[in-house]
Design a protein around this motif. Structure first.
Motif, PDB file in Angstrom:
ATOM      1  N   HIS A 123       6.141  -6.124  -7.662  1.00 51.33           N
ATOM      2  CA  HIS A 123       6.111  -5.045  -8.654  1.00 51.33           C
ATOM      3  C   HIS A 123       4.833  -5.095  -9.491  1.00 51.33           C
ATOM      4  O   HIS A 123       4.314  -4.068  -9.899  1.00 51.33           O
ATOM      5  CB  HIS A 123       7.360  -5.100  -9.536  1.00 51.33           C
ATOM      6  CG  HIS A 123       7.526  -6.404 -10.251  1.00 51.33           C
ATOM      7  ND1 HIS A 123       7.981  -7.547  -9.620  1.00 51.33           N
ATOM      8  CD2 HIS A 123       7.257  -6.772 -11.520  1.00 51.33           C
ATOM      9  CE1 HIS A 123       8.001  -8.537 -10.493  1.00 51.33           C
ATOM     10  NE2 HIS A 123       7.559  -8.105 -11.648  1.00 51.33           N
ATOM     11  N   GLY A 124       4.318  -6.309  -9.737  1.00 52.54           N
ATOM     12  CA  GLY A 124       3.073  -6.443 -10.493  1.00 52.54           C
ATOM     13  C   GLY A 124       1.893  -5.873  -9.712  1.00 52.54           C
ATOM     14  O   GLY A 124       1.017  -5.195 -10.268  1.00 52.54           O
ATOM     15  N   VAL A 125       1.895  -6.160  -8.410  1.00 49.82           N
ATOM     16  CA  VAL A 125       0.839  -5.632  -7.546  1.00 49.82           C
ATOM     17  C   VAL A 125       0.869  -4.106  -7.556  1.00 49.82           C
ATOM     18  O   VAL A 125      -0.167  -3.440  -7.709  1.00 49.82           O
ATOM     19  CB  VAL A 125       1.010  -6.153  -6.089  1.00 49.82           C
ATOM     20  CG1 VAL A 125      -0.030  -5.545  -5.175  1.00 49.82           C
ATOM     21  CG2 VAL A 125       0.938  -7.673  -6.065  1.00 49.82           C
ATOM     22  N   VAL A 126       2.091  -3.551  -7.426  1.00 49.96           N
ATOM     23  CA  VAL A 126       2.227  -2.091  -7.411  1.00 49.96           C
ATOM     24  C   VAL A 126       1.819  -1.505  -8.767  1.00 49.96           C
ATOM     25  O   VAL A 126       1.103  -0.503  -8.830  1.00 49.96           O
ATOM     26  CB  VAL A 126       3.668  -1.683  -7.022  1.00 49.96           C
ATOM     27  CG1 VAL A 126       3.866  -0.188  -7.174  1.00 49.96           C
ATOM     28  CG2 VAL A 126       3.964  -2.117  -5.590  1.00 49.96           C
ATOM     29  N   LEU A 127       2.242  -2.163  -9.838  1.00 46.57           N
ATOM     30  CA  LEU A 127       1.879  -1.698 -11.188  1.00 46.57           C
ATOM     31  C   LEU A 127       0.358  -1.596 -11.325  1.00 46.57           C
ATOM     32  O   LEU A 127      -0.180  -0.587 -11.788  1.00 46.57           O
ATOM     33  CB  LEU A 127       2.427  -2.662 -12.245  1.00 46.57           C
ATOM     34  CG  LEU A 127       2.007  -2.364 -13.683  1.00 46.57           C
ATOM     35  CD1 LEU A 127       2.963  -1.361 -14.318  1.00 46.57           C
ATOM     36  CD2 LEU A 127       1.943  -3.625 -14.530  1.00 46.57           C
ATOM     37  N   ALA A 128      -0.332  -2.644 -10.898  1.00 51.20           N
ATOM     38  CA  ALA A 128      -1.793  -2.651 -11.018  1.00 51.20           C
ATOM     39  C   ALA A 128      -2.410  -1.548 -10.165  1.00 51.20           C
ATOM     40  O   ALA A 128      -3.334  -0.851 -10.597  1.00 51.20           O
ATOM     41  CB  ALA A 128      -2.347  -4.009 -10.606  1.00 51.20           C
ATOM     42  N   ALA A 170       0.838  -1.208   0.000  1.00 49.43           N
ATOM     43  CA  ALA A 170       0.000   0.000   0.000  1.00 49.43           C
ATOM     44  C   ALA A 170       0.872   1.258   0.000  1.00 49.43           C
ATOM     45  O   ALA A 170       0.595   2.221  -0.723  1.00 49.43           O
ATOM     46  CB  ALA A 170      -0.939  -0.010   1.201  1.00 49.43           C
ATOM     47  N   ALA A 171       1.956   1.235   0.800  1.00 52.64           N
ATOM     48  CA  ALA A 171       2.829   2.400   0.870  1.00 52.64           C
ATOM     49  C   ALA A 171       3.521   2.642  -0.472  1.00 52.64           C
ATOM     50  O   ALA A 171       3.555   3.768  -0.977  1.00 52.64           O
ATOM     51  CB  ALA A 171       3.867   2.208   1.984  1.00 52.64           C
ATOM     52  N   LEU A 172       4.057   1.571  -1.048  1.00 49.25           N
ATOM     53  CA  LEU A 172       4.740   1.705  -2.340  1.00 49.25           C
ATOM     54  C   LEU A 172       3.784   2.208  -3.422  1.00 49.25           C
ATOM     55  O   LEU A 172       4.116   3.102  -4.197  1.00 49.25           O
ATOM     56  CB  LEU A 172       5.310   0.354  -2.776  1.00 49.25           C
ATOM     57  CG  LEU A 172       6.673  -0.030  -2.204  1.00 49.25           C
ATOM     58  CD1 LEU A 172       7.045  -1.448  -2.637  1.00 49.25           C
ATOM     59  CD2 LEU A 172       7.738   0.954  -2.665  1.00 49.25           C
ATOM     60  N   SER A 173       2.586   1.610  -3.461  1.00 52.51           N
ATOM     61  CA  SER A 173       1.616   1.995  -4.488  1.00 52.51           C
ATOM     62  C   SER A 173       1.218   3.460  -4.330  1.00 52.51           C
ATOM     63  O   SER A 173       1.081   4.187  -5.319  1.00 52.51           O
ATOM     64  CB  SER A 173       0.361   1.119  -4.392  1.00 52.51           C
ATOM     65  OG  SER A 173       0.702  -0.237  -4.434  1.00 52.51           O
TER      66      SER A 173
END
Lengths: 328, 505
Positions: B128-133, B52-55
């Motif tokens: 990284h895929g989670v953050v990308l989405a 959550a923080a990264l996104s």
């Protein structure tokens, strides 16, 4: 004016009609009751002989059906609960909400199965499904799969019944060595999805070489889409089974009607609906046999199945093991 | 008088929200068998916070140049681009994930291109895929919220800065605006990502990518342990409370003062704006193209029930939007006249999980009514509630400005009550109100959680139909129905959003 008279006439008749026709409420999973599922045909067939109305109450999947039942408890308005599998029946039995079955209908399951509370209505073998135009030499065991470079998509045992089935499969086949199998499989797993349809969707998009599904999945593509490119891989360890069952609730005020429904569910007419709507094997092969196309499916040499008691006792530890190994 | 009326309605609303959110959690908590978090729960908490923080960080960083470029450039299709920015946030999660996979997946366009060029391929599966989405979902939301902020800067300020020869308009004019708006934007995104479930699991690559929301799902579905679900919801709640407090602490008052109230055009375009906008448009539009390409072939073969479900969903979405907008307006009015506690109530729904809310309502109502008889009203109510925090955030900065800049004038003129609402508040807030209504409608259109818990077989909403189709191997039809869902959500959103901007002075 005419419409008003008609409406009044309708209003005065409707309550009478409702009072005369008993309603049998069946709690089941979504895709069973969907218009292309077995639900509508079975309801129609039963209504023709019971002078009653069948009303489906739906929850997402087998696990959702059980959790809804646990929420409703003894106050449940359902008469029948349909769509639990043997991984869930022990938990369901422990609620004490189910009445004993009035009769045990004969079945053609590949393993002996009788249960005082739950009647099987269909079953299937779990299998890894692949595209036979791309993969010509599919692996013949978990070990071969783990040693290969093939990519697979699987479902999460914490949110999906097939995912739980896979964990049980590895446990039933390898016992204490299951952790090692998961460790070896880890680099083959592209991703773990929350539900069967997400996994199958990713597979159809070409994201993985194989997907955890059922040996009967290729029948859908063959019969409904005239597409013979999908096959299921037979594993030497044997194929784990899923048996789907129905039971009646002790709180139902229509015990006789519920018994009648369960008898109808085991009948030829209802069982013949199952293969091309639920894409599973009927619990009792209909007199006319299985639909054309089913003969092309693989016939596993060995069927694996933990008893409901074993499944219930081992479930938590097996899922935790899966989670620990794959989280590394 | 008017203030009293606002205060009383706000108080009643806030109590109702608190009762719903806390009452449902309590309904689960009373069934608790023990109060201990498992080791797996701690791992889930860590992963939840990290993703959550990264996104949030990435969405906000990227949204700043995009919003700035949109604020100061004029080009054909600008309005269309702004409206289209609403689309990703409105996509049903699984549809968006499949759209992203079409592009970045193992067999996606990107990897096929890389392979054809003899370059190493990349994988979308992992953190990284989670953050990308999440960036795909939230970058447009952040951009829209920031754009509202930029557009609220009076044009005179930029001219004044030039006249005074201020070395940096960014530092003196834009930075204060960002300090006022950005914490709220970050908070909203952080809270959305916090309750992510399908994205994290499907693209996460394995059980290491477990979020608290999945743990709640597991506790309710497979372990039937409502007490544990309540405990996890409590943890989620605590994280939200901390986030809300931190955001409030870092939000600075804007204080740019009153301008001539003319929309924008104080700034000149910069050469970076074009490439920034082009990149953002490609990043956001390509997955949408993939969704359309997947769904279009089977649209005409859809069974009639899909269209019935679409109509049902659209009507429910509009009801939820009206409810949510009204509530947000009342709460925002109360907040700007000084009722600080209102904000806590408005943010409360974000802290809970839809599943906990739905299950709690189910447990609370089951003794009185058949679940399916109240399925549709409950779904409308819950969706209105879940959209409320976004609407509140959206309205707050401009409502605050409005109050600061026009309150004295309104009092001098004796403008109060319905007249003030009609002549001052609504016209000034119609832009965020329109966008908010669109957002609420679209979010409600795509909701699956609550209706799946309550609905009987014949009350299927469109998302439920999509799920049923894909559960029955009919992936083509599911993709087509998903396209209908996306198109109708987007149409509802665009209607409200464009309507709001048209009506703005």
């Amino acid at each position: 004016m005419k419409t008003i008279h008609l409406a009044l006439a309708f209003l005065s008749l409707a309550p009478m009609a409702m009072a005369e026709t008993p309603v049998l409420r069946v709690l089941t999973y979504d895709s069973f009751a969907a218009e292309w599922g077995p639900g509508p045909a079975i309801a129609k067939g039963f209504e023709a002989e019971c002078a009653c109305t069948v009303a489906y109450v739906t929850a997402g999947d087998g696990a959702a059906v059980l959790s809804r039942l646990q929420m409703e408890g003894a106050g449940s308005s359902a008469d029948i609960v349909l769509g639990l599998d043997t991984a869930l029946t022990e938990t369901a039995r422990a609620t004490g909400l189910f009445a004993p079955l009035a009769a045990q209908a004969p079945n053609d399951l590949p393993v002996p199965y009788t249960d005082a509370n739950f009647a099987p209505f269909d079953w299937g073998w779990f299998a890894f499904v692949y595209d036979n135009t791309k993969l010509t030499a599919p692996p013949k065991s978990f070990k071969e799969l783990a040693a290969s470079n093939l990519k697979i998509v699987i479902e999460d045992p914490r949110s999906s019944t097939p995912g739980l089935g896979l964990v049980m499969w590895v446990k039933a086949a390898y016992g204490d060595q299951s952790a090692q199998i998961w460790k070896d499989l880890a680099d083959n797993i592209v991703t773990v999805t929350p539900s069967w349809d997400a996994a199958y969707g990713l597979f159809l998009k070409g994201e993985a070489d194989m997907v955890l599904s059922y040996t009967t999945s290729p029948a859908y593509h063959l019969i409904a889409e005239k597409d013979a490119s999908k096959s299921a891989a037979a594993f030497d360890e044997g194929q784990y089974m899923q048996i789907e069952v129905a039971g009646k609730l002790a709180s139902s005020k229509q015990q006789a009607l519920a018994d009648q429904f369960l008898a109808y569910l085991a009948s030829d007419a209802a069982q013949a609906v199952i293969p091309t709507t639920n894409w599973m094997y009927p619990a009792k092969t209909p007199a006319a046999g299985l639909p054309a196309g089913f003969e092309t499916l693989i016939q596993p040499a060995k069927s694996l199945l933990l008893t409901p008691v074993e499944a219930e006792a081992g479930r938590k530890a097996a899922v935790e093991e899966w989670q620990t190994v794959l989280s590394q | 008088m008017a203030n009293r009326f606002v205060a009383i309605s706000a108080w009643a609303l806030a109590s109702g929200i608190a009762a719903l959110v806390l009452g449902t959690a309590l309904a689960l908590a009373v069934q608790a068998k023990g109060v201990a978090l498992h080791p797996a729960d701690w791992a889930a908490l860590r992963f939840t916070l990290m993703q959550a923080a990264l996104s949030t960080l990435l969405s906000c960083l990227l949204a700043m140049p995009v919003a700035r470029a949109l604020a100061r450039t004029r080009f054909a299709g600008r309005r269309a681009l702004i409206v289209l920015m609403g689309a990703p946030f409105l996509l049903p999660v699984i549809v968006a994930v499949l759209g992203l996979v079409s592009l970045y997946g193992r067999n996606g366009v990107l990897n096929q291109t890389l392979a054809a060029l003899g370059l190493p391929t990349v994988t979308i599966y992992g953190l990284h895929g989670v953050v990308l989405a999440h960036v795909f979902f939230n970058l447009p939301l952040a951009t829209r919220m920031l754009l509202n902020g930029w557009q609220s800067i009076p044009a005179e300020r930029f001219r004044l800065a030039q006249t005074l020869g201020l070395p940096s308009t960014f530092r003196h004019i834009e930075l204060p605006m960002l300090a006022a708006v950005l914490p709220g934007v970050a908070l909203a995104i952080f809270l959305v990502c916090l309750t992510s479930f399908v994205v994290a699991l499907t693209l996460g690559g394995g059980p290491a990518a477990t979020t608290l929301e999945l743990a709640i799902y597991q506790a309710l579905r497979f372990d039937f342990d409502p007490g544990h679900a309540a405990l996890l919801a409590g943890v989620q709640f605590a994280v939200c409370a901390v986030a809300v407090t931190v955001a409030a602490r870092f939000t600075l008052p804007e204080g740019l003062g009153l301008g001539l109230d003319r929309a924008q055009a104080g700034q000149k375009a910069h050469w970076v704006d074009a490439p920034v906008l082009a990149l953002a448009a490609v990043f956001l539009i390509l997955p949408l193209v993939a969704v359309v390409a997947d769904g279009a072939p089977a649209v005409l073969q859809l069974p009639a029930m899909v269209w019935q479900a679409a109509l049902r969903s659209a009507l429910m979405a509009m009801a939820a939007a009206v409810l949510s907008v009204t509530a947000a307006l009342v709460l925002v009015q109360a907040k700007v006249v000084g009722a600080a506690w209102v904000e806590a109530a408005a943010m409360l729904p974000l802290a809970t999980s839809g599943l906990v809310l739905g299950t709690g309502l189910f447990l609370l109502t089951r003794s009185f009514v058949q679940p399916e008889t109240i399925a549709l009203p409950v779904t409308v109510l819950v969706n209105a509630l879940m959209a409320l925090p976004f609407l509140f955030r959206l309205l707050l900065p401009q409502a605050r400005d409005l109050h600061r800049n026009y309150d004295r004038l309104a009092q001098t003129l004796g403008l109060s009550g319905a007249a003030r609402l009609r002549w001052l508040t609504l016209p000034r807030l119609v832009r965020p109100l329109g966008m908010g209504a669109g957002l609420a409608a679209a979010l409600s259109m795509g909701d699956l959680g609550v209706v799946a818990l309550f609905a009987g077989h014949d009350q299927a909403t469109l998302p439920l139909v999509v799920q049923r189709l894909s559960g029955a191997y009919r992936m083509d039809q599911a993709a087509a129905a998903a396209l209908v869902l996306v198109a109708s959500s987007f149409a509802l959103f665009a209607l409200c959003d464009i309507g709001g901007r048209r009506a703005a002075p």
